[in-house]
Design an enzyme around this catalytic site. Sequence first.
Site, PDB file in Angstrom:
ATOM      1  CD1 TRP A 185      -2.560   1.857   0.442  1.00 28.81           C
ATOM      2  CD2 TRP A 185      -1.292   2.452   2.196  1.00 28.81           C
ATOM      3  NE1 TRP A 185      -2.868   3.151   0.778  1.00 28.81           N
ATOM      4  CE2 TRP A 185      -2.106   3.547   1.841  1.00 28.81           C
ATOM      5  CE3 TRP A 185      -0.410   2.599   3.271  1.00 28.81           C
ATOM      6  CZ2 TRP A 185      -2.072   4.761   2.517  1.00 28.81           C
ATOM      7  CZ3 TRP A 185      -0.363   3.812   3.951  1.00 28.81           C
ATOM      8  CH2 TRP A 185      -1.203   4.877   3.573  1.00 28.81           C
ATOM      9  CD  GLU A 226      -4.610  -1.615   1.884  1.00 28.58           C
ATOM     10  OE1 GLU A 226      -3.460  -1.949   2.263  1.00 28.58           O
ATOM     11  OE2 GLU A 226      -5.505  -1.236   2.658  1.00 28.58           O
ATOM     12  CE  LYS A 228      -6.376   5.840   2.483  1.00 30.03           C
ATOM     13  NZ  LYS A 228      -5.514   5.831   3.641  1.00 30.03           N
ATOM     14  CG  ASP A 259      -8.726  -1.058   4.246  1.00 32.41           C
ATOM     15  OD1 ASP A 259      -9.812  -0.691   4.734  1.00 32.41           O
ATOM     16  OD2 ASP A 259      -7.649  -0.974   4.864  1.00 32.41           O
ATOM     17  CG  HIS A 262      -8.856   1.665   1.638  1.00 31.16           C
ATOM     18  ND1 HIS A 262      -7.577   1.300   1.329  1.00 31.16           N
ATOM     19  CD2 HIS A 262      -8.799   2.173   2.894  1.00 31.16           C
ATOM     20  CE1 HIS A 262      -6.776   1.535   2.346  1.00 31.16           C
ATOM     21  NE2 HIS A 262      -7.497   2.059   3.317  1.00 31.16           N
ATOM     22  CG  HIS A 286      -5.957  -4.528   4.857  1.00 31.09           C
ATOM     23  ND1 HIS A 286      -5.074  -3.489   4.772  1.00 31.09           N
ATOM     24  CD2 HIS A 286      -5.209  -5.648   5.064  1.00 31.09           C
ATOM     25  CE1 HIS A 286      -3.838  -3.957   4.901  1.00 31.09           C
ATOM     26  NE2 HIS A 286      -3.896  -5.253   5.067  1.00 31.09           N
ATOM     27  CG  ASP A 294      -9.485   4.397   5.555  1.00 31.98           C
ATOM     28  OD1 ASP A 294      -9.899   3.362   6.101  1.00 31.98           O
ATOM     29  OD2 ASP A 294      -8.332   4.518   5.099  1.00 31.98           O
ATOM     30  CG  ASP A 296      -7.944   2.450   9.503  1.00 34.23           C
ATOM     31  OD1 ASP A 296      -8.149   1.403   8.889  1.00 34.23           O
ATOM     32  OD2 ASP A 296      -7.390   3.449   8.987  1.00 34.23           O
ATOM     33  CG  ASP A 326      -5.482  -1.785   8.016  1.00 29.08           C
ATOM     34  OD1 ASP A 326      -4.910  -1.368   9.037  1.00 29.08           O
ATOM     35  OD2 ASP A 326      -5.404  -1.209   6.905  1.00 29.08           O
TER      36      ASP A 326
HETATM   37  C1  RNT Z   1      -3.990   2.678   4.759  1.00 27.72           C
HETATM   38  C2  RNT Z   1      -4.049   1.228   4.449  1.00 27.72           C
HETATM   39  C3  RNT Z   1      -2.912   0.400   4.954  1.00 27.72           C
HETATM   40  C4  RNT Z   1      -2.481   0.743   6.358  1.00 27.72           C
HETATM   41  C5  RNT Z   1      -1.520  -0.245   6.985  1.00 27.72           C
HETATM   42  C6  RNT Z   1      -0.869   0.300   8.217  1.00 27.72           C
HETATM   43  O1  RNT Z   1      -5.136   3.339   4.457  1.00 27.72           O
HETATM   44  O2  RNT Z   1      -5.260   0.714   4.877  1.00 27.72           O
HETATM   45  O3  RNT Z   1      -3.229  -0.940   4.822  1.00 27.72           O
HETATM   46  O4  RNT Z   1      -3.568   0.875   7.214  1.00 27.72           O
HETATM   47  O5  RNT Z   1      -0.613  -0.669   6.065  1.00 27.72           O
HETATM   48 ZN    ZN Z   2      -5.503  -1.406   4.764  1.00 32.94          ZN
END
Ligand code: RNT
Ligand code: ZN
Length: 418
Positions: A185, A226, A228, A259, A262, A286, A294, A296, A326
């Site tokens: 990523w 990955e 986003k 993810d 994302h 993820h 986003d 998390d 994640d």
């Molecule tokens: C960031 C991505 C990525 C990170 C990690 C720490 O938006 O989701 O995967 O969260 O690599």
């Molecule tokens: Zn991620």
Amino acid sequence: MLNTEKALEIARNVYGKYGVDVDAALEKAAKTPVSIQCWQGDDVGGFEAVDGDLTGGIQSTGNYPGKARNIDELRKDFEFAKSLIPGKKHLALHAIYLDAGGKKVARNEIGPEHFTSWIDWAKENDIGLDYNPTFFSHPLSSSGFTLSSDDEGIRKFWVEHGILSRKVSESFGKALGEPSCNNFWVPDGFKDIPVNRAKKRENLARSYDEIFAEPISKEYNLDAVESKLFGIGLESCTIGSNEFYMGCAMKHDVLLTLDTGHFHPTEIVSDKFSAALQYIGGIMLHVSRPVRWDSDHVVILDDELKTLACEINRGGYQDRVHIGLDFFDGSINRIACWAIGARSMEKAILWAALEPVEMLQKFEAEGDYTSRLAYLEELKTLPFGLVWDAYCEKQGVPAGDSWIPMMKKYEADVLSAR
Ligand code: RNT
Ligand code: ZN
């Protein structure tokens, strides 16, 4: 609480009515690996011998006391968290969690030799390892561009980091006997409206051509890319967008990482497996919880989490979708974050294994959408909790809420001394 056998007897009866084999579901769930992110333990800080802020448009907020300050503390914390989580587990590392004995190592020199102590630890703890090159929190990412940089020196530096990351991941796979997922990523993007998106995307594509040039056996390493939608301060354009990485995954025959944070807020990842997997070999997940953005947040057992797990099962994609977590929250006990998030994922996996897929798919095939909806609703109130507790008992981890006082005790004994 009911004893496990009694509980299972009831569950077998109830689920049996729908043609579901509870014991087979327990076994299926136990065999599904979940990759747990090391970076929840220390707010994505890592242990490079240099101090720096977390950059790249991601953020861990909160200042809850007790975060891991070094590799030993992180390992201890994870070992404890692991004892609260049922099922087969991997730990996902990032390059910045290297063990270089306190020496400073340039990112383009981080290699397998810096992870041998992690491999030993993983063997002792009977877990698999996954890997992530780290393209953020570094002076050479401060322009906002790494693998897509116009500056050949900077781009090459990160290409070297990417090439070496595959070697680290391969070393995990070789040592531990199961492939390690190596997830790329990059934060690259523009805050404001760009007028030459093409140039940056050409650079990024060229970088992956160089990084993936050397074949590595899939027995040891599975690369993943990955996409986003946007990052903080990078709202107008993400170079590695979904379309970019769909093509990249196809061209290089690598996993596509989805993810759950994302995508646009109403766009759901559970719908994407059966679409992407028509053309792409495999997916890395993820699993995260976006709240308005986003963000998390810690994963919880919401409808989309259940649907994610069900869609893997319904499509028969168990071998092609690799589940990884994640999220990173620094505002509550970080070990509880691991436990809540990973236990929720495990619940969803077990939930999916208990779904009477054949029966539901038959209704759909026959056009009986009335029964499909009626049964989907009835299934929601079956005694899932009994099976979950039995699953935890069988896996030797605390059932029900009994993990909470254990976590509080660890906080009092270990975390509060930091
Ligand atoms: C960031 C991505 C990525 C990170 C990690 C720490 O938006 O989701 O995967 O969260 O690599
Ligand atoms: Zn991620």
